[in-house]
Design an enzyme around this catalytic site. Structure first.
Site, PDB file in Angstrom:
ATOM      1  N   ASP A 182       0.976  -1.215  -0.021  1.00 27.19           N
ATOM      2  CA  ASP A 182      -0.002  -0.002   0.128  1.00 27.19           C
ATOM      3  C   ASP A 182       0.898   1.402   0.062  1.00 27.19           C
ATOM      4  O   ASP A 182       2.111   1.267  -0.290  1.00 27.19           O
ATOM      5  CB  ASP A 182      -1.017  -0.118   1.222  1.00 27.19           C
ATOM      6  CG  ASP A 182      -2.202   0.737   0.915  1.00 27.19           C
ATOM      7  OD1 ASP A 182      -2.307   1.949   1.034  1.00 27.19           O
ATOM      8  OD2 ASP A 182      -3.314  -0.014   0.538  1.00 27.19           O
ATOM      9  N   ASP A 183       0.315   2.340   0.373  1.00 29.33           N
ATOM     10  CA  ASP A 183       0.757   3.650   0.345  1.00 29.33           C
ATOM     11  C   ASP A 183       2.324   3.765   1.133  1.00 29.33           C
ATOM     12  O   ASP A 183       2.322   3.206   2.348  1.00 29.33           O
ATOM     13  CB  ASP A 183      -0.020   4.612   1.016  1.00 29.33           C
ATOM     14  CG  ASP A 183       0.444   6.171   0.802  1.00 29.33           C
ATOM     15  OD1 ASP A 183       1.414   6.433   0.294  1.00 29.33           O
ATOM     16  OD2 ASP A 183      -0.545   6.900   1.426  1.00 29.33           O
ATOM     17  N   ASP A 190     -12.734   2.642   4.798  1.00 31.09           N
ATOM     18  CA  ASP A 190     -11.532   2.366   5.688  1.00 31.09           C
ATOM     19  C   ASP A 190     -11.929   1.792   7.070  1.00 31.09           C
ATOM     20  O   ASP A 190     -10.875   1.419   7.706  1.00 31.09           O
ATOM     21  CB  ASP A 190     -10.966   3.996   5.877  1.00 31.09           C
ATOM     22  CG  ASP A 190     -10.013   4.151   4.654  1.00 31.09           C
ATOM     23  OD1 ASP A 190      -9.620   3.177   3.861  1.00 31.09           O
ATOM     24  OD2 ASP A 190      -9.321   5.196   4.531  1.00 31.09           O
ATOM     25  N   LYS A 220      -3.994  -1.075  -6.738  1.00 33.49           N
ATOM     26  CA  LYS A 220      -5.360  -0.238  -5.882  1.00 33.49           C
ATOM     27  C   LYS A 220      -5.310   1.188  -6.133  1.00 33.49           C
ATOM     28  O   LYS A 220      -3.973   1.781  -6.108  1.00 33.49           O
ATOM     29  CB  LYS A 220      -4.801  -0.668  -4.508  1.00 33.49           C
ATOM     30  CG  LYS A 220      -6.075   0.254  -3.551  1.00 33.49           C
ATOM     31  CD  LYS A 220      -5.885  -0.222  -2.049  1.00 33.49           C
ATOM     32  CE  LYS A 220      -6.411   0.448  -1.039  1.00 33.49           C
ATOM     33  NZ  LYS A 220      -6.225   0.207   0.422  1.00 33.49           N
ATOM     34  N   TRP A 221      -6.369   1.619  -6.760  1.00 31.50           N
ATOM     35  CA  TRP A 221      -6.322   2.978  -7.562  1.00 31.50           C
ATOM     36  C   TRP A 221      -7.026   3.981  -6.364  1.00 31.50           C
ATOM     37  O   TRP A 221      -8.286   3.926  -6.285  1.00 31.50           O
ATOM     38  CB  TRP A 221      -6.774   3.297  -8.693  1.00 31.50           C
ATOM     39  CG  TRP A 221      -6.945   4.680  -9.308  1.00 31.50           C
ATOM     40  CD1 TRP A 221      -7.591   5.849  -9.118  1.00 31.50           C
ATOM     41  CD2 TRP A 221      -6.476   4.876 -10.820  1.00 31.50           C
ATOM     42  NE1 TRP A 221      -7.368   6.609  -9.846  1.00 31.50           N
ATOM     43  CE2 TRP A 221      -6.798   6.223 -10.674  1.00 31.50           C
ATOM     44  CE3 TRP A 221      -5.825   4.143 -11.812  1.00 31.50           C
ATOM     45  CZ2 TRP A 221      -6.365   7.029 -12.024  1.00 31.50           C
ATOM     46  CZ3 TRP A 221      -5.623   4.864 -12.890  1.00 31.50           C
ATOM     47  CH2 TRP A 221      -5.885   6.121 -13.232  1.00 31.50           C
ATOM     48  N   ASP A 222      -6.151   4.652  -5.628  1.00 31.81           N
ATOM     49  CA  ASP A 222      -6.830   5.648  -4.504  1.00 31.81           C
ATOM     50  C   ASP A 222      -6.929   7.130  -4.887  1.00 31.81           C
ATOM     51  O   ASP A 222      -6.511   7.421  -5.844  1.00 31.81           O
ATOM     52  CB  ASP A 222      -5.878   5.355  -3.511  1.00 31.81           C
ATOM     53  CG  ASP A 222      -6.462   5.713  -1.959  1.00 31.81           C
ATOM     54  OD1 ASP A 222      -7.661   5.870  -1.937  1.00 31.81           O
ATOM     55  OD2 ASP A 222      -5.607   5.147  -1.048  1.00 31.81           O
ATOM     56  N   CYS A 258     -10.706   2.929  -5.277  1.00 26.84           N
ATOM     57  CA  CYS A 258     -10.608   3.274  -3.682  1.00 26.84           C
ATOM     58  C   CYS A 258     -10.859   4.852  -3.506  1.00 26.84           C
ATOM     59  O   CYS A 258     -10.025   5.575  -4.540  1.00 26.84           O
ATOM     60  CB  CYS A 258      -9.396   2.742  -3.032  1.00 26.84           C
ATOM     61  SG  CYS A 258      -9.083   3.293  -1.506  1.00 26.84           S
ATOM     62  N   ARG A 301      -5.304  16.800   3.329  1.00 30.19           N
ATOM     63  CA  ARG A 301      -4.339  15.669   3.579  1.00 30.19           C
ATOM     64  C   ARG A 301      -3.078  16.149   3.075  1.00 30.19           C
ATOM     65  O   ARG A 301      -2.127  15.358   2.429  1.00 30.19           O
ATOM     66  CB  ARG A 301      -4.655  14.252   2.865  1.00 30.19           C
ATOM     67  CG  ARG A 301      -4.025  13.077   3.689  1.00 30.19           C
ATOM     68  CD  ARG A 301      -4.237  11.876   2.992  1.00 30.19           C
ATOM     69  NE  ARG A 301      -3.931  10.725   3.564  1.00 30.19           N
ATOM     70  CZ  ARG A 301      -3.369   9.378   3.316  1.00 30.19           C
ATOM     71  NH1 ARG A 301      -3.486   9.350   2.002  1.00 30.19           N
ATOM     72  NH2 ARG A 301      -3.244   8.440   4.109  1.00 30.19           N
TER      73      ARG A 301
HETATM   74  C1  DGJ Z   1      -7.350   5.434   1.941  1.00 27.28           C
HETATM   75  C2  DGJ Z   1      -7.463   3.950   1.783  1.00 27.28           C
HETATM   76  O1  DGJ Z   1      -8.763   3.739   1.878  1.00 27.28           O
HETATM   77  C3  DGJ Z   1      -6.494   2.964   2.476  1.00 27.28           C
HETATM   78  O2  DGJ Z   1      -7.012   1.699   2.508  1.00 27.28           O
HETATM   79  C4  DGJ Z   1      -4.970   3.312   2.479  1.00 27.28           C
HETATM   80  O3  DGJ Z   1      -4.790   2.999   0.969  1.00 27.28           O
HETATM   81  C5  DGJ Z   1      -4.719   4.631   2.395  1.00 27.28           C
HETATM   82  N1  DGJ Z   1      -5.551   5.709   1.650  1.00 27.28           N
HETATM   83  C6  DGJ Z   1      -3.396   5.059   2.154  1.00 27.28           C
HETATM   84  O4  DGJ Z   1      -2.954   6.266   2.001  1.00 27.28           O
END
Ligand code: DGJ
Length: 729
Positions: free
Chosen positions: A366-367, A548, A476-478, A526, A443
């Site tokens: 992840d991030d 989340d 995962k495209w956030d 996401c 953020r």
């Molecule tokens: C928001 C996402 O919903 C989380 O699962 C995670 O990926 C964070 N961002 C990472 O910054």
């Protein structure tokens, strides 16, 4: 399904299996009227339902009261500033600055299949399984033409609507508002059902009384949002899951929207849904066309459950294109709640090794893997791997993970730029900002102006380069902030109102490019949890991170609201650690697994830190997932009880299409003293089949389980849960 033109009364009738929708062309001018939407009726003249023979009559018979006619006439698409004072469906600014517009009937076409809506996600079909009615409309004074499109589908009670507008005049016209649908109907004491929420509390079901005036749901945040959802249902007074009237409206779009119900002086309702007019103005030079996104309407008199299953089937058969739709997705482990930003390749490999021992199939990083990102204050846009964390580079890490026996997935936030990034230092004008005004941070990040081709090409190429550099199976495209400071350095002053819509079109274009170039990639959308969980995104990705909030009890309401419209297989759901990071609640590991089963299923925890018992539970949970995933992914969903309503327990059921098996998930939220077992009446089974009930010696007819019910014993303790499998004998 069928669409008929009834020549004798100049009307159109759309039929689905159980519903009819009738449009009538009225008076010499060609007003496009709405006569009927409801349970299926025969082909006959129902123009009387438009009350055109009552005072004030139609304008050709009573021109002096034209406004009274327009202000009551049930229309398919309301004009603006010409006599109808209810909500307009369209608003323009012509060369004189005037806003009057009325689209009148000119011609029609009925065709097989469903034409494409340019640049937008939409339901699709081959010629055998859908029919489309196109009604051609015109405002001859302005030189504006339009096409109202309606489609019906085989074996579905859904009807889709959209509109396309073309400037055929010699002058520029500004489109200040365009709704995708307008529906006028009598109020039969309906309630309005909406899905509202917040971060970590998405899509909670709420009922509202419909009062006189306007009530709406909307987003002006640049995405469909955590807060409100592009969905409205009108629900009859006594409607339940299994009986009664429901009209559902769902917008296939991922940006600003409004869905509104207006009750007028004569107790009729006008429902409109479309792109939110706030900060919206689209310039149409002569010859330009504008395609408005689609609305999916479902009517049923068989209760909310039938509406739900109609949406699920339509979206599975006619909206979602991913080849993963009908496949079991790999059980993944995501390191976000395990490590947040504090990880390196060794930590990830430790997680991968233990995960493999437990039977997990994919590691998602992840991030925090790129640029100089050790918290959420920097580096968005700097899409190269941080080699102090991932020593040896990304390919080496992916190879090592593959070597352990796991697939590899990766997180991106492509639409964003951190003020503290190399990209921002090089291209400060790539962030969306109003000239001369310091943009609002959220953020600690800005939004990239992806409406600019060079910007989206840059970001897309960063993604594609990373994806080609290693064996990556999942993205995962956030998207972790909403839009502000709406202004683009590239748009002319009189086109700034196009930015919000162009942004959504640009997002769609990037995702289309991604899935076309990487057809085997599993894409999960996401947005800070579930802020962009909408049908638009499901056109590109088969699953979306639901929230989340990973607490099993909080998830009950979130997943209930989401599953009201969207198939269970679309809901990203993971087992996480306790105390839960969002609410601090401690729930049994088993319940966390049972609740996550209703979604895509995976883990979001540091598996190396679990107790021996929890680690041993994982292979069993995965076996349960494998056993039931096809049923959950492709079956019919029935909501049997809701903790939201009874403050005690939650219960839902999935029945296979052939009705040979069913799975009931029961969660007892708070234990109550001195209570009997709970009787639950099952739905969707075959009356004449006998079902064996797992965990007992009992077997019963489907009809008995439907009418008399099943007894579920009270469980000992809070947050307990149970799966009950019914199999045909
Ligand atoms: C928001 C996402 O919903 C989380 O699962 C995670 O990926 C964070 N961002 C990472 O910054």
């Amino acid at each position: 399904m069928n669409i008929t033109y009834l020549r004798e009364n100049n009307s159109f009738k759309l039929d689905t299996d159980n519903t009819s929708y009738v449009i009538g062309i009225v008076d010499k001018e060609g007003f496009i009227g709405h006569a009927y939407y409801g349970a299926r009726i025969p082909n006959e003249d129902v123009a009387y339902l438009m009350r055109i023979n009552e005072n004030p009559l139609v304008p050709s018979l009573n021109e002096r009261d034209r406004s009274s006619f327009l202000d009551t006439f049930p229309t398919e698409f309301s004009g603006n500033n010409v006599g109808d004072y209810r909500e307009s469906s369209i608003k323009i600014r012509d060369k004189n600055g005037a806003s009057g517009i009325q689209l009148l009937y000119r011609a029609y076409r009925i065709i097989k299949g469903k034409p494409k809506i340019k640049g937008l996600p939409e339901t699709f079909s081959d010629e055998a399984n859908a029919m489309t009615l196109e009604i051609y409309v015109e405002d001859a004074n302005l030189g504006i033409e339009g096409t109202l499109s309606y489609s019906v589908f085989n074996n579905s009670d859904a009807i889709t609507r959209s509109i396309r507008i073309k400037n055929v005049s010699d002058d520029t016209i500004y489109l200040d508002k365009i709704m995708s649908m307008c529906l006028d109907m009598d109020d039969d004491n309906y309630r309005m059902l909406v899905l509202h929420g917040s971060w970590a509390r998405e899509r909670h079901i709420e009922y509202r009384k419909i009062g006189y005036g306007k009530q709406s749901v909307s987003s002006i945040r640049g995405e469909s949002s955590h807060q409100e959802h592009p969905f409205i249902a009108l629900v009859g007074e006594n409607t339940t899951q299994a009986y009664g009237d429901v009209y559902g409206f769902n917008f296939v779009y991922s940006g600003n929207f409004i869905g509104q119900v207006e009750k007028n002086q004569f107790n009729s309702l006008r429902v409109v849904m479309g792109i939110h007019p706030e900060n919206f103005a689209f310039k149409l030079v002569p010859g330009d066309e504008f395609y408005a996104p689609e609305v999916v309407m479902v009517y049923t008199n068989q209760g909310l459950g039938h509406m739900t299953r109609t949406y699920h089937d339509l979206y599975r058969n006619h909206l979602m294109r991913s080849s993963f739709l009908r496949k079991s997705r790999p059980v993944l482990i995501n390191n976000w709640e395990a490590t947040y930003f504090d990880f390196d390749n060794e930590k990830l490999l430790d997680i991968a090794k233990t995960a493999k021992e437990c039977g997990i199939e994919m590691l998602v990083m992840d991030d925090g893997w790129f640029g100089n990102r050790n918290d959420d204050n920097s580096s968005l846009g700097d899409w190269w791997v941080n080699e102090t964390k991932i020593k040896g580079g990304l390919k080496k890490l992916v190879d090592d993970v593959n070597e352990i026996g796991l697939k590899f997935g990766i997180w991106f936030e492509p639409e964003m730029i951190s003020p503290d990034s190399r990209l921002y230092r090089q291209h400060p004008d790539w962030a969306i900002a109003i000239p001369g005004r310091i943009p609002c941070r959220s953020r600690n990040q800005y939004v990239l102006d992806i409406t600019r081709k060079e910007v989206r090409d840059y970001v897309y190429n960063c993604l594609a380069t990373i994806l080609k550099s290693a064996n990556i199976d999942y993205v995962k495209w956030d998207m972790n902030r909403q839009l502000t400071d709406i202004s683009s350095a590239r748009l002319e002053a009189d086109r700034q109102g196009e930015l919000m819509h162009r942004y959504v079109l640009a997002l769609y274009e990037m995702q289309e490019r991604l899935i076309a170039e990487f057809p085997n990639l599993l894409l999960e959308n996401c947005s800070g949890g579930g802020a962009r969980f909408d049908p638009g995104m499901l056109y590109y990705s088969p699953q979306i991170w639901c929230s989340d909030n990973t607490d099993a009890i909080e998830r009950l309401s979130i997943q209930e609201g989401t599953a009201l419209i969207y198939p269970l297989s679309t809901m990203g759901a993971h087992v996480s650690v306790c105390p839960n990071h969002t609410v601090g609640r401690v729930t049994p590991f088993e319940t966390r697994g049972n609740v996550a089963l209703a979604g895509t299923f995976g883990y979001e925890l540091d598996v190396t830190k679990l107790s021996k018992e929890e680690k041993e539970a994982i292979p069993k949970q995965i076996a349960t997932y494998k056993k039931f995933n096809k049923l959950i992914r492709e079956g019919d969903y029935y909501r049997l009880a809701s903790y939201r309503e009874n403050n005690y327990y939650d219960c839902y059921q999935v029945v296979s299409k052939d009705k040979s098996e069913a799975l009931i998930t029961f969660v007892q939220v708070l234990s109550q003293p001195n209570m009997h077992s709970i009787k639950i009446k099952l739905q969707g089974l075959d009356d004449n089949k006998i079902y064996k009930i797992s965990g007992s010696e009992e077997s019963h007819y489907g009809e008995t389980l439907k009418n008399a019910g099943l007894l579920i014993e009270r469980l000992n303790g809070d947050f307990q849960s149970k799966l009950i499998h019914l199999t045909e004998q």
